[in-house]
Write a protein that holds these residues in place. Sequence first.
Motif, mmCIF file in Angstrom:
data_model
loop_
_atom_site.group_PDB
_atom_site.id
_atom_site.type_symbol
_atom_site.label_atom_id
_atom_site.label_comp_id
_atom_site.label_asym_id
_atom_site.label_seq_id
_atom_site.Cartn_x
_atom_site.Cartn_y
_atom_site.Cartn_z
ATOM 1 N N THR A 299 0.890 -1.251 0.030
ATOM 2 C CA THR A 299 0.216 -0.037 0.055
ATOM 3 C C THR A 299 1.018 1.234 -0.011
ATOM 4 O O THR A 299 1.640 1.274 0.844
ATOM 5 N N PRO A 302 0.553 8.572 -0.920
ATOM 6 C CA PRO A 302 0.160 9.203 -2.263
ATOM 7 C C PRO A 302 1.352 9.579 -3.102
ATOM 8 O O PRO A 302 2.480 9.678 -2.764
ATOM 9 N N GLU A 335 -10.745 8.104 -3.189
ATOM 10 C CA GLU A 335 -10.110 8.271 -4.362
ATOM 11 C C GLU A 335 -8.668 7.777 -4.506
ATOM 12 O O GLU A 335 -8.004 7.363 -5.386
ATOM 13 N N ILE A 336 -7.819 8.463 -3.464
ATOM 14 C CA ILE A 336 -6.367 8.081 -3.499
ATOM 15 C C ILE A 336 -6.151 6.478 -3.260
ATOM 16 O O ILE A 336 -5.210 6.041 -3.833
ATOM 17 N N TYR A 337 -6.851 6.046 -2.231
ATOM 18 C CA TYR A 337 -6.551 4.681 -1.697
ATOM 19 C C TYR A 337 -7.653 3.533 -2.054
ATOM 20 O O TYR A 337 -7.041 2.478 -2.149
ATOM 21 N N HIS A 340 -8.853 4.629 -6.750
ATOM 22 C CA HIS A 340 -7.593 4.918 -7.634
ATOM 23 C C HIS A 340 -7.761 5.574 -8.768
ATOM 24 O O HIS A 340 -7.759 5.061 -9.865
ATOM 25 N N THR A 374 -2.515 12.385 -4.800
ATOM 26 C CA THR A 374 -3.209 11.490 -5.620
ATOM 27 C C THR A 374 -2.807 10.193 -5.434
ATOM 28 O O THR A 374 -1.949 9.853 -5.002
ATOM 29 N N SER A 375 -3.419 9.293 -6.220
ATOM 30 C CA SER A 375 -3.302 8.022 -6.130
ATOM 31 C C SER A 375 -1.932 7.555 -6.959
ATOM 32 O O SER A 375 -1.703 8.297 -8.078
ATOM 33 N N GLU A 377 -1.739 4.891 -8.710
ATOM 34 C CA GLU A 377 -2.157 4.006 -9.733
ATOM 35 C C GLU A 377 -2.796 4.843 -11.026
ATOM 36 O O GLU A 377 -3.516 4.186 -11.844
#
Length: 493
Positions: A299, A302, A335-337, A340, A374-375, A377
């Motif tokens: 994990t 960001p 949305e980050i974690y 994605h 941000t993510s 991914e």
Amino acid sequence: MKALIIGSGFSSLSNACYLAKNGFNVTVFEKNNQLGGRARKFDEKGFTFDMGPSWYWMPDVFESFFNDFGKSSKDFYTLKRISPSYQVFWKDDADEIPSDFDHLKLYFEKLETGSGEKLEKFLAEAKVKYHIGMRDFVKKPSLSISEYLSLETAKKGASLDLFKSISKHIRQFFKHPKLIELLEFPVLFLGAKPNKTPALYSLMNYADMILGTWYPIGGMNEIVKAMVSIAKDLGVTFQPSSNVEKIVTQGNRCIGLSVDGQFIESDIIVSGADYHHTDQHLLEEKHRNYTSKYWTNRTMAPSSLLYYIGLDKKIEGLHHHNLFFDESFEEHAVEIYDTHQWPQKPLFYVCCPSKTDSKVAPKDCENIFILIPTSTEIKDSEEIKEKYFKIVAERIKKHIGIDIRKHLVVYKTYANSNFIKDYNSFKGNAYGLANTLKQTAFLKPKCKNKHLSNLYLTGQLTVPGPGVPPAIISGKLVADLISKEHNYERIIR
């Protein structure tokens, strides 16, 4: 003994200084043309921009480093405490967060009756975690769980709240949504979702609200200059614009590095480069600590979409540090974690160091650094960067009444793809691994290779974790481990 270090970020610079102090012959290789890793800077049209870290927390860690070499931070740069610590923009208003603790308690009390007294208790517990964490736990190389199994360590560990989330911990003290977001923001911006982060990391709130937010006049790169100066005085050699292509091995030992096609022999190798890059790209498969599946399952903290902005006028309404929390904290975290995706309504951070430091911008101009977490991914593009600049510019205009787009002198962007290109950053991460329980202490990637007896790793993807102070500690921790394990070998040579 000869030690070669890959990369010149804070952990590598720290490691180089301590190894040189302990009698090693040290050379540092940096792929970019400037030292400092993510803490590089650039100058354009009279503006000076720090490219990476902008928060100076935990000043005691910096002082401890300098003191170890008979120095102090004031020998190299002037520190100024930021007051107010920062400004938070909420949906319909904005609050200055006081640096003075008595005023901070009054701010809490204004929002929630009784919360001033609760803040004292919350931070008293956080202080215990800070001192145990920073004085005991971060000094462990975490090569084995056995390092944590002593009775004394168990007693100290019981007060660290490792098995409770910081989200739950904060809500046991406070109910007002502003106070909750204020206390949760360090882990969202620097680590993981609050409900996945151990309550141990309330120590960050202690660092924020008690130890304070500081700034070195001239910018964060002044710290890099100071550490390089100490290293050079100790005999360390630096080779910028030098790309390490391979760690060369023989049997169960490293024998050197391949740097731009040239073999350079060494007794010890330390990599402060991205851990994944070192493990998966600089080593043969048989010598890797981890599989590709292992890395896929990590994990990550960001990445960031960054904007470096020079403006042709002074901007009223901004402070040195500004947090735009005028949209949903929880939605952005998801949305980050979880999903994605690029955030629909991002939270973001604006740093305006020219409010404190006249050196970083021409007269009557403003230096601005904008960061959207941000993510790791997602893929960036010029169109996406323009889209999000429009979003943040309009949100800034809504709150302070000025459209920064009409005053641009310098405009430069930076995102996932740049982190990968410049730093070989795994998935374009900006902050390393997320601070989850399963990625804490001995559960982080190990700081020593298990197949090669003289290969060590330092930096934000290993112990103790992400952030500038932990990186400095990481370099010392690995240097101490090397000196301990190779002392006899060094003496007989």
